[in-house]
Design an enzyme around this catalytic site. Structure first.
Site, PDB file in Angstrom:
ATOM      1  N   GLU A   1       0.202   3.599   1.796  1.00  0.00           N
ATOM      2  CA  GLU A   1       0.298   4.021   3.199  1.00  0.00           C
ATOM      3  C   GLU A   1       1.700   3.775   3.756  1.00  0.00           C
ATOM      4  O   GLU A   1       2.077   4.354   4.771  1.00  0.00           O
ATOM      5  CB  GLU A   1      -0.731   3.272   4.052  1.00  0.00           C
ATOM      6  CG  GLU A   1      -2.144   3.811   3.940  1.00  0.00           C
ATOM      7  CD  GLU A   1      -2.298   5.198   4.568  1.00  0.00           C
ATOM      8  OE1 GLU A   1      -1.967   5.352   5.740  1.00  0.00           O
ATOM      9  OE2 GLU A   1      -2.743   6.112   3.854  1.00  0.00           O
TER      10      GLU A   1
ATOM     11  N   TYR B   1      -1.549   0.445  10.662  1.00  0.00           N
ATOM     12  CA  TYR B   1      -1.820  -0.249   9.388  1.00  0.00           C
ATOM     13  C   TYR B   1      -0.621  -0.112   8.443  1.00  0.00           C
ATOM     14  O   TYR B   1      -0.157  -1.095   7.857  1.00  0.00           O
ATOM     15  CB  TYR B   1      -3.077   0.342   8.734  1.00  0.00           C
ATOM     16  CG  TYR B   1      -3.287  -0.090   7.291  1.00  0.00           C
ATOM     17  CD1 TYR B   1      -3.906  -1.296   6.982  1.00  0.00           C
ATOM     18  CD2 TYR B   1      -2.841   0.714   6.226  1.00  0.00           C
ATOM     19  CE1 TYR B   1      -4.083  -1.688   5.657  1.00  0.00           C
ATOM     20  CE2 TYR B   1      -3.018   0.327   4.905  1.00  0.00           C
ATOM     21  CZ  TYR B   1      -3.636  -0.879   4.624  1.00  0.00           C
ATOM     22  OH  TYR B   1      -3.814  -1.269   3.319  1.00  0.00           O
TER      23      TYR B   1
ATOM     24  N   SER C   1       0.811  -1.218   0.000  1.00  0.00           N
ATOM     25  CA  SER C   1       0.000   0.000   0.000  1.00  0.00           C
ATOM     26  C   SER C   1       0.842   1.265   0.000  1.00  0.00           C
ATOM     27  O   SER C   1       1.917   1.328   0.611  1.00  0.00           O
ATOM     28  CB  SER C   1      -0.869  -0.013   1.266  1.00  0.00           C
ATOM     29  OG  SER C   1      -1.388   1.272   1.518  1.00  0.00           O
TER      30      SER C   1
HETATM   31  P1  NDP Z   1     -11.464  -4.787   1.960  1.00  0.00           P
HETATM   32  O1  NDP Z   1     -11.426  -4.283   3.355  1.00  0.00           O
HETATM   33  O2  NDP Z   1     -12.626  -4.464   1.080  1.00  0.00           O
HETATM   34  O3  NDP Z   1     -11.333  -6.388   1.989  1.00  0.00           O
HETATM   35  C1  NDP Z   1     -10.496  -7.036   2.901  1.00  0.00           C
HETATM   36  C2  NDP Z   1     -10.712  -8.540   2.786  1.00  0.00           C
HETATM   37  O4  NDP Z   1      -9.861  -9.218   3.725  1.00  0.00           O
HETATM   38  C3  NDP Z   1     -12.141  -8.991   3.088  1.00  0.00           C
HETATM   39  O5  NDP Z   1     -12.482 -10.031   2.203  1.00  0.00           O
HETATM   40  C4  NDP Z   1     -12.010  -9.541   4.506  1.00  0.00           C
HETATM   41  O6  NDP Z   1     -12.965 -10.528   4.823  1.00  0.00           O
HETATM   42  C5  NDP Z   1     -10.629 -10.184   4.417  1.00  0.00           C
HETATM   43  N1  NDP Z   1     -10.040 -10.464   5.715  1.00  0.00           N
HETATM   44  C6  NDP Z   1      -9.851  -9.611   6.755  1.00  0.00           C
HETATM   45  N2  NDP Z   1      -9.261 -10.247   7.788  1.00  0.00           N
HETATM   46  C7  NDP Z   1      -9.085 -11.521   7.390  1.00  0.00           C
HETATM   47  C8  NDP Z   1      -8.551 -12.681   8.012  1.00  0.00           C
HETATM   48  N3  NDP Z   1      -8.069 -12.647   9.269  1.00  0.00           N
HETATM   49  N4  NDP Z   1      -8.496 -13.844   7.314  1.00  0.00           N
HETATM   50  C9  NDP Z   1      -8.991 -13.896   6.062  1.00  0.00           C
HETATM   51  N5  NDP Z   1      -9.534 -12.864   5.422  1.00  0.00           N
HETATM   52  C10 NDP Z   1      -9.574 -11.683   6.086  1.00  0.00           C
HETATM   53  O7  NDP Z   1     -10.105  -4.318   1.261  1.00  0.00           O
HETATM   54  P2  NDP Z   1      -9.796  -3.972  -0.280  1.00  0.00           P
HETATM   55  O8  NDP Z   1     -10.444  -4.977  -1.134  1.00  0.00           O
HETATM   56  O9  NDP Z   1     -10.025  -2.529  -0.495  1.00  0.00           O
HETATM   57  O10 NDP Z   1      -8.218  -4.177  -0.305  1.00  0.00           O
HETATM   58  C11 NDP Z   1      -7.626  -5.439  -0.593  1.00  0.00           C
HETATM   59  C12 NDP Z   1      -6.201  -5.459  -0.076  1.00  0.00           C
HETATM   60  O11 NDP Z   1      -5.452  -4.429  -0.702  1.00  0.00           O
HETATM   61  C13 NDP Z   1      -6.054  -5.221   1.420  1.00  0.00           C
HETATM   62  O12 NDP Z   1      -4.947  -5.984   1.856  1.00  0.00           O
HETATM   63  C14 NDP Z   1      -5.749  -3.741   1.527  1.00  0.00           C
HETATM   64  O13 NDP Z   1      -5.037  -3.469   2.715  1.00  0.00           O
HETATM   65  C15 NDP Z   1      -4.889  -3.565   0.297  1.00  0.00           C
HETATM   66  N6  NDP Z   1      -4.888  -2.239  -0.292  1.00  0.00           N
HETATM   67  C16 NDP Z   1      -6.065  -1.644  -0.641  1.00  0.00           C
HETATM   68  C17 NDP Z   1      -6.074  -0.420  -1.274  1.00  0.00           C
HETATM   69  C18 NDP Z   1      -7.336   0.261  -1.657  1.00  0.00           C
HETATM   70  O14 NDP Z   1      -7.286   1.467  -1.956  1.00  0.00           O
HETATM   71  N7  NDP Z   1      -8.467  -0.426  -1.718  1.00  0.00           N
HETATM   72  C19 NDP Z   1      -4.805   0.258  -1.597  1.00  0.00           C
HETATM   73  C20 NDP Z   1      -3.618  -0.488  -1.216  1.00  0.00           C
HETATM   74  C21 NDP Z   1      -3.679  -1.686  -0.603  1.00  0.00           C
HETATM   75  P3  NDP Z   1     -14.429 -10.143   5.441  1.00  0.00           P
HETATM   76  O15 NDP Z   1     -15.276  -9.804   4.238  1.00  0.00           O
HETATM   77  O16 NDP Z   1     -14.806 -11.400   6.136  1.00  0.00           O
HETATM   78  O17 NDP Z   1     -14.222  -8.964   6.346  1.00  0.00           O
HETATM   79  P1  GDR Z   2      -6.984   5.646   3.404  1.00  0.00           P
HETATM   80  O1  GDR Z   2      -8.520   5.769   2.941  1.00  0.00           O
HETATM   81  O2  GDR Z   2      -6.815   5.920   4.842  1.00  0.00           O
HETATM   82  O3  GDR Z   2      -6.185   6.457   2.443  1.00  0.00           O
HETATM   83  O4  GDR Z   2      -6.709   4.085   3.192  1.00  0.00           O
HETATM   84  P2  GDR Z   2      -9.753   6.566   3.573  1.00  0.00           P
HETATM   85  O5  GDR Z   2     -10.746   6.638   2.473  1.00  0.00           O
HETATM   86  O6  GDR Z   2     -10.192   5.974   4.859  1.00  0.00           O
HETATM   87  O7  GDR Z   2      -9.150   8.026   3.887  1.00  0.00           O
HETATM   88  C1  GDR Z   2      -8.660   8.879   2.862  1.00  0.00           C
HETATM   89  C2  GDR Z   2      -8.425  10.275   3.415  1.00  0.00           C
HETATM   90  O8  GDR Z   2      -9.676  10.897   3.677  1.00  0.00           O
HETATM   91  C3  GDR Z   2      -9.590  11.572   4.921  1.00  0.00           C
HETATM   92  N1  GDR Z   2     -10.917  11.715   5.517  1.00  0.00           N
HETATM   93  C4  GDR Z   2     -11.716  10.700   5.891  1.00  0.00           C
HETATM   94  N2  GDR Z   2     -11.556   9.364   5.816  1.00  0.00           N
HETATM   95  C5  GDR Z   2     -12.557   8.573   6.266  1.00  0.00           C
HETATM   96  N3  GDR Z   2     -12.433   7.239   6.163  1.00  0.00           N
HETATM   97  N4  GDR Z   2     -13.694   9.094   6.828  1.00  0.00           N
HETATM   98  C6  GDR Z   2     -13.889  10.449   6.938  1.00  0.00           C
HETATM   99  O9  GDR Z   2     -14.910  10.899   7.432  1.00  0.00           O
HETATM  100  C7  GDR Z   2     -12.858  11.293   6.447  1.00  0.00           C
HETATM  101  N5  GDR Z   2     -12.703  12.629   6.371  1.00  0.00           N
HETATM  102  C8  GDR Z   2     -11.522  12.878   5.806  1.00  0.00           C
HETATM  103  C9  GDR Z   2      -8.672  10.698   5.760  1.00  0.00           C
HETATM  104  O10 GDR Z   2      -8.137  11.444   6.850  1.00  0.00           O
HETATM  105  C10 GDR Z   2      -7.635  10.311   4.728  1.00  0.00           C
HETATM  106  O11 GDR Z   2      -6.654  11.309   4.653  1.00  0.00           O
HETATM  107  C11 GDR Z   2      -7.160   3.389   2.052  1.00  0.00           C
HETATM  108  C12 GDR Z   2      -7.396   1.933   2.464  1.00  0.00           C
HETATM  109  O12 GDR Z   2      -8.011   1.239   1.395  1.00  0.00           O
HETATM  110  C13 GDR Z   2      -6.096   1.244   2.796  1.00  0.00           C
HETATM  111  O13 GDR Z   2      -6.343  -0.147   3.001  1.00  0.00           O
HETATM  112  C14 GDR Z   2      -5.144   1.420   1.622  1.00  0.00           C
HETATM  113  O14 GDR Z   2      -3.916   0.802   1.880  1.00  0.00           O
HETATM  114  C15 GDR Z   2      -4.947   2.904   1.331  1.00  0.00           C
HETATM  115  O15 GDR Z   2      -6.208   3.460   1.020  1.00  0.00           O
HETATM  116  C16 GDR Z   2      -4.025   3.125   0.134  1.00  0.00           C
END
Ligand code: NDP
Ligand code: GDR
Length: 325
Positions: free
Chosen positions: A128, A150, A126
């Site tokens: 992050e 995280y 990520s």
């Molecule tokens: P989601 O939160 O939508 O999905 C996370 C998934 O992980 C769900 O299917 C959840 O299952 C599963 N999970 C959580 N804990 C466990 C566990 N202990 N064992 C098995 N499965 C588990 O995330 P995204 O699809 O958005 O992201 C996918 C991956 O990419 C994550 O690793 C995230 O950190 C990473 N990532 C995401 C980004 C983004 O912008 N979306 C950017 C960069 C990285 P359940 O449905 O049961 O909760």
């Molecule tokens: P992020 O996503 O932390 O970048 O992680 P999120 O959408 O939660 O926050 C993005 C930015 O928005 C600001 N923000 C708020 N965020 C949330 N959730 N709720 C609010 O009300 C709000 N107001 C302002 C946050 O401060 C932040 O700066 C996501 C996840 O998918 C991670 O798993 C992944 O790794 C990173 O993106 C890349």
């Protein structure tokens, strides 16, 4: 005829898991999706393809379950998307976040090493990890300075992936993905929180949405574009690390402008800034340089920022209509 390829996707019930499973099915893969036990079924994102998937129980907290799945299903590729992925929660549950998001990666890598080291592995790293950024834009060589439990856990997951590649010769790649969104994004993330709120306000179900830092900026892309990069990484002869990003950055304020505008609303009349959504430490300016992904794996984006946010608002309005609002 070439043998059917089989892929294991952890986190298949999540946003990315659902898009990746669709892509792999389209490519002719047999897709094994790992799901963890819960008291209610949460297959909304994969309901439309559920009959084509092989869903198997398992948990990244439990190494035996991973070993069993690999032994029984013998995948050619493993995509590790499972994680506690919500940054804000990671301050409240830092140890759990470390167990799932960091050590979970080692459990899978070890299970691969022990059962079949030929398996190709993708780790969901990520942006992050860059946190308090050292340079703008961020690329594969930019050093990490995570700003949340995280982010710290993801740094561990990234380096253990590199380490197993170097120690055991595994075909293990790490995709450093910047934020990617879609109508399937979880409701707690800011893009979906806003698009869903806009739909509710438009339909008269709500009058305001409470947000945190409106000045924070992100490089937001479309999840459907990003899962193509995951797959492409595992088709390369050599494993490697790639930044996947749009190279554009927008503030939460701009996100609000575009989303409310789509529904013909004035965001300033409905957005309330609320301290509870501010974070103990913030990542200020994430913007990625995806030149390597473009050059080496021919990755491109198809959906831009405005189109993405409009798509999410439209989808949420449709959703509420379907729910009878
Ligand atoms: P989601 O939160 O939508 O999905 C996370 C998934 O992980 C769900 O299917 C959840 O299952 C599963 N999970 C959580 N804990 C466990 C566990 N202990 N064992 C098995 N499965 C588990 O995330 P995204 O699809 O958005 O992201 C996918 C991956 O990419 C994550 O690793 C995230 O950190 C990473 N990532 C995401 C980004 C983004 O912008 N979306 C950017 C960069 C990285 P359940 O449905 O049961 O909760
Ligand atoms: P992020 O996503 O932390 O970048 O992680 P999120 O959408 O939660 O926050 C993005 C930015 O928005 C600001 N923000 C708020 N965020 C949330 N959730 N709720 C609010 O009300 C709000 N107001 C302002 C946050 O401060 C932040 O700066 C996501 C996840 O998918 C991670 O798993 C992944 O790794 C990173 O993106 C890349």
């Amino acid at each position: 005829m070439a043998p059917t390829r089989r892929a294991l996707v952890t986190g298949v019930t999540g946003q990315d898991g659902s898009y990746l499973a669709e892509l792999l099915l389209d490519q002719g893969y047999e897709v094994v999706g790992m799901v963890r036990r819960s008291s209610t079924v949460n297959f909304e994102r994969i309901a439309h393809i559920q009959d084509s998937l092989r869903l198997v129980p398992g948990d990244v907290l439990d190494e035996v379950s991973l070993l069993e799945i690999l032994r029984e299903h013998r995948p050619n590729e493993v995509y590790n998307l499972a994680a506690q992925s919500f940054v804000q929660t990671s301050w409240r549950q830092p140890v759990f976040t470390g167990e799932a998001t960091a050590l979970g990666v080692t459990r899978i890598l070890d299970a691969i090493r022990l059962t079949d080291p030929e398996i190709r592995f993708y780790q969901a790293s990520s942006s992050e990890m860059f946190g308090k950024v050292r340079e703008v834009p961020q690329h594969e060589q930019t050093s990490f300075h995570p700003r949340s439990p995280y982010g710290v856990a993801k740094v561990y997951g990234h380096w253990i992936t590199v380490n197993y590649r170097e120690s055991y010769g595994l075909h293990a790649s790490s995709g450093i993905l910047f934020n990617h969104e879609s109508p399937r994004r979880g409701l707690e993330f800011v893009t979906r929180k806003v698009s869903h709120a806009v739909a509710r306000i438009k339909l008269g179900l709500d009058s305001e949405v409470r947000l945190g830092n409106l000045e924070s900026k992100r490089d937001w892309g479309y999840a459907g574009d990003y899962v193509r990069a995951m797959w492409a990484m595992l088709q390369q002869d050599e494993p490697d690390d790639y930044v996947v990003a749009t190279g554009e950055t927008h503030s939460v304020r701009e996100l609000c402008e575009v989303a409310f505008e789509r529904a013909g609303l004035d965001w300033e009349r409905h957005v309330v800034v609320d301290e509870q959504f501010f974070r103990p430490a913030e990542v200020d300016l994430l913007v990625g340089d995806a030149s390597k992904a473009r050059d080496r794996i021919a990755w491109t984006t198809e959906v831009g920022f405005v189109e993405l946010i409009q798509m999410m608002v439209d989808a949420d309005i449709d959703l509420l209509h379907r729910e009878g609002a």
